[in-house]
Scaffold this motif. Sequence first.
Motif, short mmCIF file in Angstrom:
data_model
loop_
_atom_site.label_atom_id
_atom_site.label_comp_id
_atom_site.label_asym_id
_atom_site.label_seq_id
_atom_site.Cartn_x
_atom_site.Cartn_y
_atom_site.Cartn_z
N LEU A 39 41.16 65.36 -5.42
CA LEU A 39 42.58 65.05 -5.26
C LEU A 39 43.38 66.33 -5.19
O LEU A 39 43.14 67.26 -5.95
N THR A 41 46.81 67.47 -6.02
CA THR A 41 47.98 67.01 -6.75
C THR A 41 49.29 67.62 -6.26
O THR A 41 50.35 67.29 -6.77
N GLU A 46 49.61 61.85 -4.35
CA GLU A 46 48.94 62.14 -5.61
C GLU A 46 49.94 62.49 -6.70
O GLU A 46 49.85 62.01 -7.83
N THR A 49 51.79 59.37 -7.76
CA THR A 49 50.88 58.49 -8.50
C THR A 49 50.69 59.01 -9.92
O THR A 49 50.74 58.24 -10.89
N LEU A 83 49.44 52.86 -6.38
CA LEU A 83 49.43 53.70 -5.17
C LEU A 83 50.43 53.18 -4.15
O LEU A 83 51.05 53.98 -3.43
N THR A 97 52.57 58.15 4.47
CA THR A 97 51.16 58.20 4.07
C THR A 97 50.37 57.29 4.99
O THR A 97 50.68 56.09 5.08
N LYS A 101 44.61 57.95 4.37
CA LYS A 101 44.96 58.79 3.21
C LYS A 101 45.07 57.91 1.98
O LYS A 101 44.59 58.27 0.90
N THR A 105 42.57 58.28 -1.22
CA THR A 105 43.16 58.58 -2.52
C THR A 105 42.77 57.52 -3.54
O THR A 105 42.45 57.83 -4.69
N GLU A 108 39.27 58.24 -4.77
CA GLU A 108 39.23 59.39 -5.68
C GLU A 108 39.76 59.04 -7.06
O GLU A 108 39.22 59.48 -8.08
N TYR A 109 40.83 58.25 -7.15
CA TYR A 109 41.32 57.83 -8.47
C TYR A 109 40.31 56.92 -9.16
O TYR A 109 40.11 57.02 -10.37
#
Length: 119
Positions: A39, A41, A46, A49, A83, A97, A101, A105, A108-109
């Motif tokens: 991620l 940030t 990101e 979030t 998100l 976004t 993407k 994301t 990844e979270y």
Amino acid sequence: MNYFITHVVVLGLLAERSKASPDVHNVISHMIECSGANLDTTQCLEATTNNLLVGSGEGGTRRLDSEGCGPPPIDDEMLRSILGEAKEACSNSGVPTSDSKFENTFVEYMTIFHADTCW
């Protein structure tokens, strides 16, 4: 050392501070490193979030709090909702976004929330 208790205490303290607090970024950075998530940030989706998960500023709800051991009870539906809020906030700020993407994301979270050794 029980990492989960440490994180909950730290996250609780961080939620009392501004959403722009560097400490929030340190906790999130630790979780990213621990889990191996990819991620960035500094990107709007990101960063927004993270603020929704941890911060107490606009929209911050301390969603990372949990009782007992293990990761917080954030399932696919809840994370997609968070998100989605972040995506809308970014769009309203002029930073759109893409769907890919958003999905990347999300994955990844979920990597962070499924990394049991980090909690």
